[in-house]
Motif scaffolding. Structure first.
Motif, PDB file in Angstrom:
ATOM      1  N   THR A  36     -14.605  18.052 -26.790  1.00 31.30           N
ATOM      2  CA  THR A  36     -15.813  18.874 -26.923  1.00 31.30           C
ATOM      3  C   THR A  36     -16.732  18.456 -28.059  1.00 31.30           C
ATOM      4  O   THR A  36     -17.896  18.840 -28.068  1.00 31.30           O
ATOM      5  N   ILE A  38     -16.360  19.608 -30.965  1.00 29.47           N
ATOM      6  CA  ILE A  38     -16.380  20.742 -31.891  1.00 29.47           C
ATOM      7  C   ILE A  38     -15.545  20.409 -33.116  1.00 29.47           C
ATOM      8  O   ILE A  38     -14.439  19.885 -33.005  1.00 29.47           O
ATOM      9  N   MET A  42     -19.423  22.436 -37.098  1.00 30.12           N
ATOM     10  CA  MET A  42     -20.155  23.007 -35.977  1.00 30.12           C
ATOM     11  C   MET A  42     -19.870  24.507 -35.862  1.00 30.12           C
ATOM     12  O   MET A  42     -20.774  25.307 -35.608  1.00 30.12           O
ATOM     13  N   LEU A  46     -22.596  27.484 -36.126  1.00 30.09           N
ATOM     14  CA  LEU A  46     -22.727  28.454 -35.042  1.00 30.09           C
ATOM     15  C   LEU A  46     -22.580  29.876 -35.561  1.00 30.09           C
ATOM     16  O   LEU A  46     -23.392  30.761 -35.249  1.00 30.09           O
ATOM     17  N   ALA A 121     -25.537  29.149 -29.310  1.00 27.34           N
ATOM     18  CA  ALA A 121     -24.660  28.016 -28.983  1.00 27.34           C
ATOM     19  C   ALA A 121     -25.438  26.904 -28.295  1.00 27.34           C
ATOM     20  O   ALA A 121     -25.274  25.724 -28.633  1.00 27.34           O
ATOM     21  N   ARG A 122     -26.300  27.273 -27.359  1.00 31.04           N
ATOM     22  CA  ARG A 122     -27.065  26.242 -26.630  1.00 31.04           C
ATOM     23  C   ARG A 122     -28.109  25.569 -27.527  1.00 31.04           C
ATOM     24  O   ARG A 122     -28.454  24.415 -27.306  1.00 31.04           O
ATOM     25  N   LEU A 124     -27.722  25.167 -30.963  1.00 30.31           N
ATOM     26  CA  LEU A 124     -27.109  24.433 -32.072  1.00 30.31           C
ATOM     27  C   LEU A 124     -26.043  23.415 -31.670  1.00 30.31           C
ATOM     28  O   LEU A 124     -25.689  22.563 -32.485  1.00 30.31           O
ATOM     29  N   CYS A 125     -25.526  23.514 -30.456  1.00 28.64           N
ATOM     30  CA  CYS A 125     -24.378  22.684 -30.074  1.00 28.64           C
ATOM     31  C   CYS A 125     -24.714  21.778 -28.896  1.00 28.64           C
ATOM     32  O   CYS A 125     -25.547  22.134 -28.059  1.00 28.64           O
ATOM     33  N   ALA A 129     -19.906  21.429 -25.871  1.00 29.62           N
ATOM     34  CA  ALA A 129     -19.406  22.339 -26.915  1.00 29.62           C
ATOM     35  C   ALA A 129     -19.943  23.746 -26.681  1.00 29.62           C
ATOM     36  O   ALA A 129     -19.199  24.734 -26.786  1.00 29.62           O
ATOM     37  N   ALA A 130     -21.230  23.846 -26.356  1.00 33.55           N
ATOM     38  CA  ALA A 130     -21.826  25.160 -26.105  1.00 33.55           C
ATOM     39  C   ALA A 130     -21.092  25.866 -24.974  1.00 33.55           C
ATOM     40  O   ALA A 130     -20.754  27.048 -25.089  1.00 33.55           O
ATOM     41  N   PHE A 133     -17.691  27.194 -26.141  1.00 33.51           N
ATOM     42  CA  PHE A 133     -17.845  28.429 -26.922  1.00 33.51           C
ATOM     43  C   PHE A 133     -18.209  29.606 -26.020  1.00 33.51           C
ATOM     44  O   PHE A 133     -17.655  30.694 -26.136  1.00 33.51           O
TER      45      PHE A 133
END
Length: 171
Positions: A36, A38, A42, A46, A121-122, A124-125, A129-130, A133
């Motif tokens: 991921t 992550i 991260m 988040l 999440a969408r 920043l990641c 990964a988003a 989460f």
């Protein structure tokens, strides 16, 4: 003729068992990180970004500020929580359900929490990964909503949402 009763096996926790479990956990964490992208940085970004939005939100912000006066310890607990949830690190040892059960919240609060979380999440990641989460956040919100409803004496059917009697709101 009687049916034999199943036997329950209990394992004794030994240092060797704990060490094996720790090695399995570390391997799982490494695999998730590899798949991921992550990492703890991260997760920190988040959590901080999400709670910045929460504090400014008209619906759920007041629920949080009524309970949290010092955000530092709360954010640290949330970093540990999301490390455990997203990476299976096991570093969070808290019990979130009892803390949420008495709150004056219902489906609309969980929907807003999820919307803010998903957007954060969408933003920043990276996408994989988003989604990692977000999938976990959806299960958490569903579980907490069921617990809050149960604490209010409401047993929800599959797919049913919890609406507080005094909210005057429907999803």
């Amino acid at each position: 003729m009687t049916t034999p009763r199943p036997t329950l096996e209990f394992s004794v926790q030994t240092p060797e068992n704990r060490q094996e479990a720790q090695l399995r956990r570390e391997a799982a964490t490494a695999r998730i990180m590899q798949e991921t992208g992550i990492d703890q940085l991260m997760i920190d970004a988040l959590v901080d970004g999400f709670y910045d939005r929460v504090r400014q939100d008209d619906l759920i912000g007041p629920v949080f500020t009524a309970k949290i006066s010092d955000w530092g310890p709360h954010l640290e607990q949330m970093r540990l929580f999301w490390s455990s949830v997203a990476l299976s690190t096991g570093v969070y040892q808290g019990r979130p359900m009892p803390k949420h059960m008495p709150l004056p919240i219902d489906a609309r609060h969980f929907d807003r929490w999820l919307a803010l979380f998903e957007d954060t999440a969408r933003t920043l990641c990276p996408p994989i990964a988003a989604e990692h989460f977000i999938a976990r956040a959806r299960r958490i919100a569903q579980s907490l909503e069921l617990g809050v409803a149960n604490a209010a004496g409401v047993l929800l059917d599959n797919g049913e949402r919890y609406i507080r009697r005094d909210s005057g709101w429907t999803p």
